[in-house]
Design an enzyme around this catalytic site. Sequence first.
Site, PDB file in Angstrom:
ATOM      1  N   ARG A  78       0.933  -1.109  -0.150  1.00 45.87           N
ATOM      2  CA  ARG A  78       0.004   0.058  -0.023  1.00 45.87           C
ATOM      3  C   ARG A  78       0.854   1.351   0.037  1.00 45.87           C
ATOM      4  O   ARG A  78       1.896   1.426   0.864  1.00 45.87           O
ATOM      5  CB  ARG A  78      -1.059  -0.102   1.196  1.00 45.87           C
ATOM      6  CG  ARG A  78      -1.964   1.410   1.247  1.00 45.87           C
ATOM      7  CD  ARG A  78      -2.746   1.018   2.303  1.00 45.87           C
ATOM      8  NE  ARG A  78      -3.511  -0.178   2.390  1.00 45.87           N
ATOM      9  CZ  ARG A  78      -3.942  -0.861   3.585  1.00 45.87           C
ATOM     10  NH1 ARG A  78      -3.519  -0.494   4.784  1.00 45.87           N
ATOM     11  NH2 ARG A  78      -4.834  -1.879   3.502  1.00 45.87           N
ATOM     12  N   LYS A 212      -6.121   6.855  12.365  1.00 41.70           N
ATOM     13  CA  LYS A 212      -6.494   7.236  10.916  1.00 41.70           C
ATOM     14  C   LYS A 212      -7.039   8.620  10.990  1.00 41.70           C
ATOM     15  O   LYS A 212      -7.939   9.004  11.973  1.00 41.70           O
ATOM     16  CB  LYS A 212      -7.869   6.381  10.576  1.00 41.70           C
ATOM     17  CG  LYS A 212      -7.443   4.890   9.994  1.00 41.70           C
ATOM     18  CD  LYS A 212      -8.453   4.086   9.450  1.00 41.70           C
ATOM     19  CE  LYS A 212      -7.877   2.719   9.257  1.00 41.70           C
ATOM     20  NZ  LYS A 212      -8.860   1.705   8.723  1.00 41.70           N
ATOM     21  N   CYS A 435      -7.486 -11.135   0.827  1.00 44.13           N
ATOM     22  CA  CYS A 435      -7.574 -10.943   2.431  1.00 44.13           C
ATOM     23  C   CYS A 435      -7.683 -11.892   3.182  1.00 44.13           C
ATOM     24  O   CYS A 435      -8.612 -12.666   3.138  1.00 44.13           O
ATOM     25  CB  CYS A 435      -8.611  -9.826   2.585  1.00 44.13           C
ATOM     26  SG  CYS A 435      -8.608  -9.284   4.155  1.00 44.13           S
ATOM     27  N   CYS A 474     -15.658  -8.914   5.680  1.00 44.54           N
ATOM     28  CA  CYS A 474     -15.615  -9.272   7.239  1.00 44.54           C
ATOM     29  C   CYS A 474     -15.979  -7.949   7.926  1.00 44.54           C
ATOM     30  O   CYS A 474     -16.297  -6.827   7.409  1.00 44.54           O
ATOM     31  CB  CYS A 474     -14.020  -9.688   7.477  1.00 44.54           C
ATOM     32  SG  CYS A 474     -13.025  -8.233   7.852  1.00 44.54           S
ATOM     33  N   CYS A 478     -13.485  -1.947   6.310  1.00 42.20           N
ATOM     34  CA  CYS A 478     -12.663  -1.281   5.585  1.00 42.20           C
ATOM     35  C   CYS A 478     -13.438  -0.245   4.503  1.00 42.20           C
ATOM     36  O   CYS A 478     -12.788   0.774   4.190  1.00 42.20           O
ATOM     37  CB  CYS A 478     -11.552  -2.198   4.859  1.00 42.20           C
ATOM     38  SG  CYS A 478     -10.447  -3.243   5.915  1.00 42.20           S
TER      39      CYS A 478
END
Length: 564
Positions: A78, A212, A435, A474, A478
């Site tokens: 990323r 974040k 993932c 999940c 995200c």
Amino acid sequence: MNAPDPKAPPNEVEVIKSHSRLLRGTIADGLVDPLTGAIAPDDNALLKFHGSYQQDDRDLREERRRQKLEPAYQFMIRVRMPGGECTPAQWLALDEVAGEHANGTLRLTTRQTFQFHGIRKPHFKPAMQAIRAAGLDTIAACGDVNRNVLASANPFRSPLHAAAGALARAISEHLLPKTNAYQEIWLDAPAVDPATEVEPIYGPLYLPRKFKITVAVPPDNDVDVYAHDLSFIAVADGDRLVGWNVLVGGGMGMTHGEKATFPRLADLIGFCTPDQAIAVAEQVVCVQRDFGDRSNRRHARFKYTIDDRGVDWFKAELERRLGFALAPARPFSFDHNTDAFGWQDGQDGQSHYTLFVENGRIADRGQRRLRTGLREIARIHTGIFALTNNQNVTIAGVSPAQRPVIEALIAEYGLQREVSLLRRNAMACVAFPTCALAMAESERYLPDLITRLDEVVDACGLADTPITMRMTGCPNGCARPYIAEIGLVGKAPGKYNLYLGAGFHGQRLGKLYRENIGEEAIIEALTPLLERYAAERQSGEHFGDFLVRAGVVVAVAAGREFHD
């Protein structure tokens, strides 16, 4: 106050960090081990700080197990790209990384940056070096640190958007880890004795969990300020920035079946001037560093520190450290958290084109040669590419002379795709096959589900009505499904929890409406509600607001109410 026990033993990841020699571990040795495609388990925990996760191809997992082969290990990388700003030269360099080292696609994330998937270990370090050669890096794109800082997309839109992007970059640089580990492992820099290094903000253990930060320019809430640990909202007098409203304590992740975990919306705590913003960001992080839970990682996010100790306690502690009090918050309003597609007028005769990228995957598929078309645009574009937080991309700063050339390339490569409003306002996380946390499909499945739901929406006469929809594989959230009007969270293969009633611009959490249901049950649950909405809605009323007003779901005001 329900603070964690300070005498509780640290969790496993805290122990790994304490022995890591400031994030070095044995990553360098693992990269050159030819006997496995993986790296050591402890190093996996440290690898996140460098902007990467070890994964394996789950589509191949069972077959490789039968053949007594190790999993098809690969790595996700990323990029750190505060504010989502990317030059055409950087776009071309990253496109080359995708082709030379990854799986041939670029993935736009829900956090305004790029991810690469399918990177095998021999390509790992060369990919990292190519990213750095483009003037970018992956430092702190993952891990228990401040991650990529978001800003309302496209600094060319207005002076306020430029200020938001500048603050995002300044915060990102200020909160970067100072260890030399990244340079040593990936860029072959001379080794430094970790004993001589100091992490002035994070300390030797960094944060208890990820952190974040976002920067928003009303009326756009395209960064979803309520869903993040710390957010700054621009307050302006015309186009002149006056300062920033400050929100703290948001977060999306939870664990199925554990009521002690929940998504939480951020609280508005005050206002700071432009010259105070960096200090506020640093001290908010430092409070979490000192008071976050280092025993239970599921309780280690900043939202739980705020929830346990209270907003009043936090504000007093923050202001004690700052040495000044925040001013009262100023008025602001949002009206959406989505993107405006197509051509938009900008400043100084420039224009901007926002391109729909379904679930952020840039690839050539059929007549829509997205990756090739954007590559060709990057070869001639003189502005920037501005990534949005909704997984789309804006070709920003297009001059009047360039616009017809770019329009021709958009047409030639089939980039302009007419899609429904539901599809435009939808997002999905990656989920399968890469993932490791995925319980169900997301990116690969959501397009098909929307095709079926579009038939229902059209039959109800709602084709021109925007509704936000998000899916994750999940409960970690995200794609921020808990603040979408229709949220689907993976529970098992083919099964999802359905959340309804969130606010259109992300200001209210959704509520669990149906649990562990498949496609047919999803359609059956939503069809009568959409029919009622079409028949009974008030003028200008959004779907989530209608569901609350009609009593279909009860509005969730705070995180702990989420499971009630």
